[in-house]
Scaffold this active site. Sequence first.
Site, PDB file in Angstrom:
ATOM      1  N   HIS A   1       0.808  -1.232   0.000  1.00 14.92           N
ATOM      2  CA  HIS A   1       0.000   0.000   0.000  1.00 14.92           C
ATOM      3  C   HIS A   1       0.838   1.277   0.000  1.00 14.92           C
ATOM      4  O   HIS A   1       0.495   2.257   0.680  1.00 14.92           O
ATOM      5  CB  HIS A   1      -0.958  -0.001   1.183  1.00 14.92           C
ATOM      6  CG  HIS A   1      -2.039  -1.039   1.104  1.00 14.92           C
ATOM      7  ND1 HIS A   1      -2.616  -1.436  -0.086  1.00 14.92           N
ATOM      8  CD2 HIS A   1      -2.649  -1.784   2.083  1.00 14.92           C
ATOM      9  CE1 HIS A   1      -3.543  -2.357   0.158  1.00 14.92           C
ATOM     10  NE2 HIS A   1      -3.571  -2.586   1.454  1.00 14.92           N
TER      11      HIS A   1
ATOM     12  N   HIS B   1      -9.542   2.067   0.659  1.00 13.36           N
ATOM     13  CA  HIS B   1      -9.456   0.888   1.524  1.00 13.36           C
ATOM     14  C   HIS B   1     -10.522   0.909   2.620  1.00 13.36           C
ATOM     15  O   HIS B   1     -10.252   0.543   3.765  1.00 13.36           O
ATOM     16  CB  HIS B   1      -8.054   0.811   2.139  1.00 13.36           C
ATOM     17  CG  HIS B   1      -7.617  -0.576   2.505  1.00 13.36           C
ATOM     18  ND1 HIS B   1      -8.264  -1.320   3.456  1.00 13.36           N
ATOM     19  CD2 HIS B   1      -6.600  -1.343   2.039  1.00 13.36           C
ATOM     20  CE1 HIS B   1      -7.643  -2.491   3.584  1.00 13.36           C
ATOM     21  NE2 HIS B   1      -6.639  -2.528   2.727  1.00 13.36           N
TER      22      HIS B   1
ATOM     23  N   GLU C   1     -11.738  -3.582  -2.621  1.00  6.89           N
ATOM     24  CA  GLU C   1     -10.685  -2.676  -3.076  1.00  6.89           C
ATOM     25  C   GLU C   1     -10.516  -2.804  -4.591  1.00  6.89           C
ATOM     26  O   GLU C   1      -9.806  -3.676  -5.075  1.00  6.89           O
ATOM     27  CB  GLU C   1      -9.373  -2.990  -2.368  1.00  6.89           C
ATOM     28  CG  GLU C   1      -9.444  -2.955  -0.857  1.00  6.89           C
ATOM     29  CD  GLU C   1      -8.277  -3.701  -0.230  1.00  6.89           C
ATOM     30  OE1 GLU C   1      -7.113  -3.333  -0.504  1.00  6.89           O
ATOM     31  OE2 GLU C   1      -8.532  -4.669   0.526  1.00  6.89           O
TER      32      GLU C   1
END
Length: 346
Positions: free
Chosen positions: A104, A176, A308
């Site tokens: 991420h 997210h 996501e």
Amino acid sequence: MQEENFGKIPDGTEVKLYTLTNKQGTIVKITNYGGIITQIVTPDKNGQAGNVVLGFDNLDTYLAGHPYFGAIAGRCANRIAQGKFTLNGQEYTLAINNGPNHLHGGLQGFDKQVWTAQMLREQNALQLTYISPDGEEGYPGTLTTIVTYTLTEANELRIDYEATTDKATPINLTNHSYFNLSAGQAEDALNHEVYIQADRYTVIDDNLIPTGELRPVAGTPMDFNTPHTIGSRIAEVDGGYDHNYELTKKQDGQLELAAWVYEPLTGRVLEAYTTQPGMQFYSGNFLDGSLTGPDGKIFKKHYGFCLETQHFPDSPNQPSFPSAILNPGDTFKQSTVYRFLVQDEA
């Protein structure tokens, strides 16, 4: 639209909280710290309003650490194996923050940056801009990213992503948010009924890195082409659901249905539409009860789930996957829509 103070990060930079509302009674709260959606309040089948995402009501709790609740994940969402990739003959090394891998965007990814915010009142939208400098977290190129959140009268939260770069770089942006459509009425999210429009998923190794194989979901617990509750077959999936689905698309780049979720206690329905080629379905396996929401609800294992929308994990190292490389002169553009509805039964 409303703007209010939300606190300060350690270097003294002020952070704001923005509130979008519509005539359907839906409220969306977003902070320019990490582009985090802190709340989505929407009515259930009885008209009772409730918050359907996991989050906090103060900045300090986010600063103390959290599992990307509601945040913009980038420059590259999901995992990159060993934190390395080669682009145009040069190897790049990224920050390692998830076992042996990069996750991420790294240690100070987009989820931990203060974005420049502009309220677009006529569109009932919030536009966030962040300029990621060349070399940040190991990535090449100065990347300018604009994310626009729009709340419509059709009860849609639309997220539009746009980015440009001055040097070739990988990019993979997602939101997210962890959803729990019961708004605290259920003990966890395992009773949610899920449909995912996908015939294949990316097989992963023990470190959650794709092997490169796209395996048919048919006949496996990964198959949500016929709706199933999250909990009905989760015991058959090692570690729980944390897998990228190759979405079944009629036309690349078009906004199409990716998933549909129904919560029986409240009658809430969530529809997810996206232009992206993939979607990570995550069942909150790493929630461990150490975090608590403003209403006192403990965020224990499987308390929320994520949809996501994204490019595939480890795309820079997987030439057979859809390319996640953005070149100078090109513009990265992707959109996702989360639509909230109610119905008495599925």
